[in-house]
Write an enzyme that holds these catalytic residues in place. Structure first.
Site, PDB file in Angstrom:
ATOM      1  CE  LYS A  30      -2.121   1.773   3.718  1.00 38.76           C
ATOM      2  NZ  LYS A  30      -1.963   3.257   3.709  1.00 38.76           N
ATOM      3  CG  ASP A  57      -5.248   4.267   1.514  1.00 41.88           C
ATOM      4  OD1 ASP A  57      -6.400   4.574   1.170  1.00 41.88           O
ATOM      5  OD2 ASP A  57      -4.898   4.148   2.715  1.00 41.88           O
ATOM      6  CE  LYS A  59      -7.842   6.412   4.180  1.00 39.87           C
ATOM      7  NZ  LYS A  59      -6.421   6.019   4.001  1.00 39.87           N
ATOM      8  CG  ASP A  62     -12.099  17.131  -5.487  1.00 43.09           C
ATOM      9  OD1 ASP A  62     -12.981  17.958  -5.811  1.00 43.09           O
ATOM     10  OD2 ASP A  62     -10.914  17.435  -5.316  1.00 43.09           O
ATOM     11  N   PRO A  64     -17.044  14.686  -8.919  1.00 43.49           N
ATOM     12  CG  PRO A  64     -19.215  13.885  -9.275  1.00 43.49           C
ATOM     13  CD  PRO A  64     -18.472  15.075  -8.756  1.00 43.49           C
ATOM     14  CB  THR A 113      -9.541   1.853  11.782  1.00 43.69           C
ATOM     15  OG1 THR A 113      -8.364   2.422  11.208  1.00 43.69           O
ATOM     16  CG2 THR A 113     -10.118   0.821  10.838  1.00 43.69           C
ATOM     17  NE  ARG A 176      -1.797  -1.774  15.527  1.00 46.31           N
ATOM     18  CZ  ARG A 176      -1.908  -1.196  14.327  1.00 46.31           C
ATOM     19  NH1 ARG A 176      -2.186  -1.938  13.260  1.00 46.31           N
ATOM     20  NH2 ARG A 176      -1.740   0.108  14.182  1.00 46.31           N
ATOM     21  NE  ARG A 206       1.021   2.604  13.375  1.00 45.51           N
ATOM     22  CZ  ARG A 206       0.167   3.508  13.839  1.00 45.51           C
ATOM     23  NH1 ARG A 206       0.564   4.410  14.709  1.00 45.51           N
ATOM     24  NH2 ARG A 206      -1.077   3.528  13.413  1.00 45.51           N
TER      25      ARG A 206
END
Length: 226
Positions: A30, A57, A59, A62, A64, A113, A176, A206
């Protein structure tokens, strides 16, 4: 079995490539906004050239036409997955789906998240919000718009699995193991739990990036998600 996506949340190309050299066996990487802003399309091309599937990624949220242009650029880079925000609305998501064609899977980010019920309610200006219900609502809209799938926390996977078409992707960050620090993630779970619930892709940052032996950590997550 859910596929493991390593989140290359590192500041430079050289650091990302050095880490990848130690993390054998990965199929996905990613590239988020920090690394892409610093290193840009050349890094994505390099990762694709290494045989990796790239999850871009960024995101997008905006109008279209602008989002469609971004998706076309991601498709030209031969990325395999990219993100838009579900809150961008149906027209924006449909434009993204059309621009992606059959080559690029667009997934809609639902409730980040990092949000709790109270922080999300404050962000959208409502008195109270059930994050799971909000994810369900946005997942329906993403499916109706023709997107490949959604991004949600491990806590909502089971709720949305039955709402999405067969073959849809459910991409899950906040993964995790017991003992891993949650960091700024508020809604987390282990890889086995998320995979059993129906996740198709697990995004791990991480716990992989900080591992003393990245290759062993990758194998551990892959085995747990199988």
């Amino acid at each position: 079995m859910a596929e493991i996506i390593a989140a290359l949340d590192l500041p430079t190309r050289d650091e990302a490539l050095r880490w990848l050299d130690r993390a054998r066996g990965l199929g996905w990487a990613k590239v988020g906004s920090v690394l892409f802003t610093r290193e840009g399309p050349p890094l994505v091309r390099e990762l694709v050239g290494r045989g990796l599937k790239v999850f871009l990624d960024l995101k997008w949220h905006d109008i279209p036409n602008t989002v469609a242009g971004g998706v076309e650029g991601a498709r030209a880079l031969r990325t395999s997955m990219a993100t838009v925000h579900a809150l961008g609305g149906a027209e924006m998501m449909r434009a993204a789906a059309v621009a992606a064609g059959a080559d690029l899977g667009i997934v809609a980010v639902t409730v980040l998240t990092s949000h709790t019920a109270s922080t999300y309610a404050a962000a959208v200006g409502r008195g109270s919000v059930d994050p799971a219900e909000e994810v369900v609502r946005q997942a329906r809209h993403a499916a109706e718009a023709g997107l490949k799938g959604i991004v949600c926390s491990p806590h909502e996977v089971e709720r949305v699995r039955g709402l999405l078409p067969a073959g849809a992707w459910i991409v899950v960050p906040g993964i995790r193991r017991p003992g891993d620090a949650a960091g700024d993630q508020a809604r987390v779970a282990g890889p086995a739990e998320a995979a059993r619930a129906g996740a198709t892709h697990l995004v791990v940052g991480r716990p992989l990036l900080q591992a003393a032996d990245p290759g062993a950590a990758v194998r551990e997550f892959q085995e747990a998600s199988g």
